[in-house]
Scaffold this motif. Structure first.
Motif, PDB file in Angstrom:
ATOM      1  N   GLN A 109       0.941  -1.610   0.108  1.00 59.01           N
ATOM      2  CA  GLN A 109       0.014   0.180   0.075  1.00 59.01           C
ATOM      3  C   GLN A 109       0.945   1.291   0.137  1.00 59.01           C
ATOM      4  N   ALA A 110       2.316   0.945   0.699  1.00 58.44           N
ATOM      5  CA  ALA A 110       2.613   2.281   1.091  1.00 58.44           C
ATOM      6  C   ALA A 110       3.399   3.043  -1.194  1.00 58.44           C
ATOM      7  N   LEU A 111       3.409   1.329  -1.042  1.00 55.90           N
ATOM      8  CA  LEU A 111       4.415   1.401  -2.273  1.00 55.90           C
ATOM      9  C   LEU A 111       3.166   2.248  -4.002  1.00 55.90           C
ATOM     10  N   LEU A 112       2.197   1.881  -3.749  1.00 51.04           N
ATOM     11  CA  LEU A 112       0.615   2.452  -4.354  1.00 51.04           C
ATOM     12  C   LEU A 112       1.008   4.060  -3.923  1.00 51.04           C
ATOM     13  N   ASP A 113       0.788   4.297  -3.090  1.00 54.26           N
ATOM     14  CA  ASP A 113       0.627   5.658  -2.233  1.00 54.26           C
ATOM     15  C   ASP A 113       1.204   6.266  -2.445  1.00 54.26           C
ATOM     16  N   ALA A 114       2.539   6.059  -2.678  1.00 49.84           N
ATOM     17  CA  ALA A 114       3.864   6.507  -3.184  1.00 49.84           C
ATOM     18  C   ALA A 114       3.779   6.873  -5.211  1.00 49.84           C
ATOM     19  N   ILE A 115       3.434   6.102  -5.517  1.00 47.66           N
ATOM     20  CA  ILE A 115       2.950   5.940  -6.991  1.00 47.66           C
ATOM     21  C   ILE A 115       2.856   6.755  -7.468  1.00 47.66           C
ATOM     22  N   ALA A 116       1.100   6.570  -5.935  1.00 44.30           N
ATOM     23  CA  ALA A 116       0.151   7.878  -7.209  1.00 44.30           C
ATOM     24  C   ALA A 116      -0.163   9.344  -7.264  1.00 44.30           C
ATOM     25  N   ALA A 117       0.891   9.457  -5.731  1.00 47.21           N
ATOM     26  CA  ALA A 117       0.784  10.601  -5.609  1.00 47.21           C
ATOM     27  C   ALA A 117       2.413  11.497  -6.695  1.00 47.21           C
ATOM     28  N   ASP A 118       2.818  10.256  -7.266  1.00 44.03           N
ATOM     29  CA  ASP A 118       3.606  10.987  -8.099  1.00 44.03           C
ATOM     30  C   ASP A 118       4.056   9.993  -9.902  1.00 44.03           C
ATOM     31  N   PRO A 119       3.025   9.810  -9.826  1.00 42.22           N
ATOM     32  CA  PRO A 119       3.234   8.187 -11.121  1.00 42.22           C
ATOM     33  C   PRO A 119       4.548   8.433 -12.002  1.00 42.22           C
ATOM     34  N   GLU A 120       4.650  10.323 -12.883  1.00 39.98           N
ATOM     35  CA  GLU A 120       5.546   9.980 -13.413  1.00 39.98           C
ATOM     36  C   GLU A 120       6.945  10.247 -13.213  1.00 39.98           C
ATOM     37  N   GLY A 121       6.751  11.202 -11.678  1.00 38.13           N
ATOM     38  CA  GLY A 121       8.145  10.971 -11.013  1.00 38.13           C
ATOM     39  C   GLY A 121       9.514   9.907 -10.059  1.00 38.13           C
ATOM     40  N   TYR A 122       7.540   9.089  -9.535  1.00 33.35           N
ATOM     41  CA  TYR A 122       8.827   8.023  -9.147  1.00 33.35           C
ATOM     42  C   TYR A 122       9.071   7.289  -9.641  1.00 33.35           C
ATOM     43  N   GLY A 123       8.702   7.094 -10.938  1.00 33.34           N
ATOM     44  CA  GLY A 123       9.392   6.229 -11.892  1.00 33.34           C
ATOM     45  C   GLY A 123       9.475   4.586 -11.946  1.00 33.34           C
ATOM     46  N   ALA A 124       8.241   3.997 -10.916  1.00 34.21           N
ATOM     47  CA  ALA A 124       7.658   2.430 -11.562  1.00 34.21           C
ATOM     48  C   ALA A 124       6.475   2.817 -10.928  1.00 34.21           C
ATOM     49  N   ARG A 125       5.852   1.076 -11.479  1.00 30.21           N
ATOM     50  CA  ARG A 125       4.431   1.854 -11.318  1.00 30.21           C
ATOM     51  C   ARG A 125       4.626  -0.281 -11.234  1.00 30.21           C
ATOM     52  N   VAL A 126       3.060  -0.758  -9.947  1.00 23.09           N
ATOM     53  CA  VAL A 126       3.062  -2.119  -9.633  1.00 23.09           C
ATOM     54  C   VAL A 126       2.212  -2.338 -11.133  1.00 23.09           C
TER      55      VAL A 126
END
Ligand code: GRF
Length: 202
Positions: free
Chosen positions: A15-32
Motif C-alpha cells: 500500500q505504501a508503494l501504491l500510495d507513493a506512485i499515485a502521489a507522483d506517477p511520473e516522478g516516482y519512476g516505477a509502477r506496480v
C-alpha cells in the motif's frame, strides 16, 4: 520500471508503494503491474484489487513439489515482465528457478537489522533477545534466507513495554518509507551489485 510485488499478509508495504506512485506517477519512476501471493483471502490481494491491479496466487499446496511451486511462481511473475520484483512481506523462500530468472533484481524487506534475526520471526527474536535497537533491512534476495546484499537499513528503538505487535508496528512505519525510498531510487537511478556492495545510480 515495471514492478511485481509479492505479498503474504496485510500488504501495508504494498500500500505504501501504491500510495507513493499515485502521489507522483511520473516522478516516482516505477509502477506496480501485478501483485502475487502464496495464499488467497489476504488483505494484500484486496489492496491490489482495489487499485485495479492484476493479481495471482501460487499456493505451495497446489503443487506436488516445492520445485514445481517455485517454477509456477517464476512463470506467474515472468508473465508481467517485471524490471524489479519486490517481496513485501512475502513469507516463502524462493528457489533456483526463481533466482535464475529474477536473482539480482528481487528486493526483500525484513523487519530486523540483518544479519541479526533473519527468518520468519525477526521481530519476536529481537525482542526475546533483549536487543535495545532493532529495525528493518531492504536487501537483494540471494539463495539464502535473508542473506542477500543489503541496500538500506532503518533503526528502531526497542521500548521496555513493547510486545511483538507494538514493536512490529513501529518497525513497519520505518520499513514502509525505507522500501518506498529504495525502490524509487533503484528504479530511477539503476544499480550495480558487486559482491555484497550495492552501488545505486553510479
Ligand atoms: C513486514 O514487516 C515484513 O518485513 C514482514 O512482514 C511484514 C509484512 O507487512 N516479513 P505487510 O504485509 O506489508 O503489512
Amino acid at each position: 520500471a515495471r514492478l511485481v510485488v509479492l505479498v503474504s499478509g496485510s500488504g501495508t508495504n504494498l500500500q505504501a508503494l501504491l500510495d507513493a506512485i499515485a502521489a507522483d506517477p511520473e516522478g516516482y519512476g516505477a509502477r506496480v503491474v501485478a501483485v502475487g501471493a502464496d495464499r488467497g483471502a489476504i488483505t494484500g490481494l484486496e489492496r491490489a484489487e482495489r487499485a485495479g491491479l492484476p493479481t495471482f496466487t501460487v499456493r505451495v499446496g497446489d503443487y506436488p513439489s516445492r520445485e514445481e511451486w517455485d517454477r509456477a511462481l517464476t512463470e506467474a511473475v515472468a508473465a508481467y515482465q517485471p524490471d524489479l520484483v519486490v517481496s513485501a512481506g512475502f513469507m516463502k523462500i524462493v528457489g533456483k528457478a526463481f533466482l535464475e530468472r529474477f536473482g539480482g533484481r528481487t528486493v526483500n524487506t525484513h523487519p530486523a537489522l540483518l544479519p541479526s534475526f533473519p527468518g520468519a520471526h525477526g521481530v519476536r527474536d529481537a525482542l526475546a533477545y533483549g536487543a535495545k535497537v532493532t529495525g528493518c533491512t531492504v536487501h537483494f534476495v540471494d539463495d539464502g534466507v535473508d542473506t542477500g546484499p543489503i541496500i538500506a537499513q532503518g533503526v528502531v528503538e526497542v521500548r521496555d513495554e513493547d510486545d511483538e505487535a507494538a514493536l512490529h508496528e513501529r518497525i513497519k512505519e520505518v520499513e514502509r518509507s525505507l522500501l518506498v525510498e529504495v525502490v524509487g531510487r533503484l528504479a530511477r537511478h539503476g544499480y550495480r551489485i558487486e559482491g555484497r556492495k550495492v552501488h545505486v545510480g553510479e
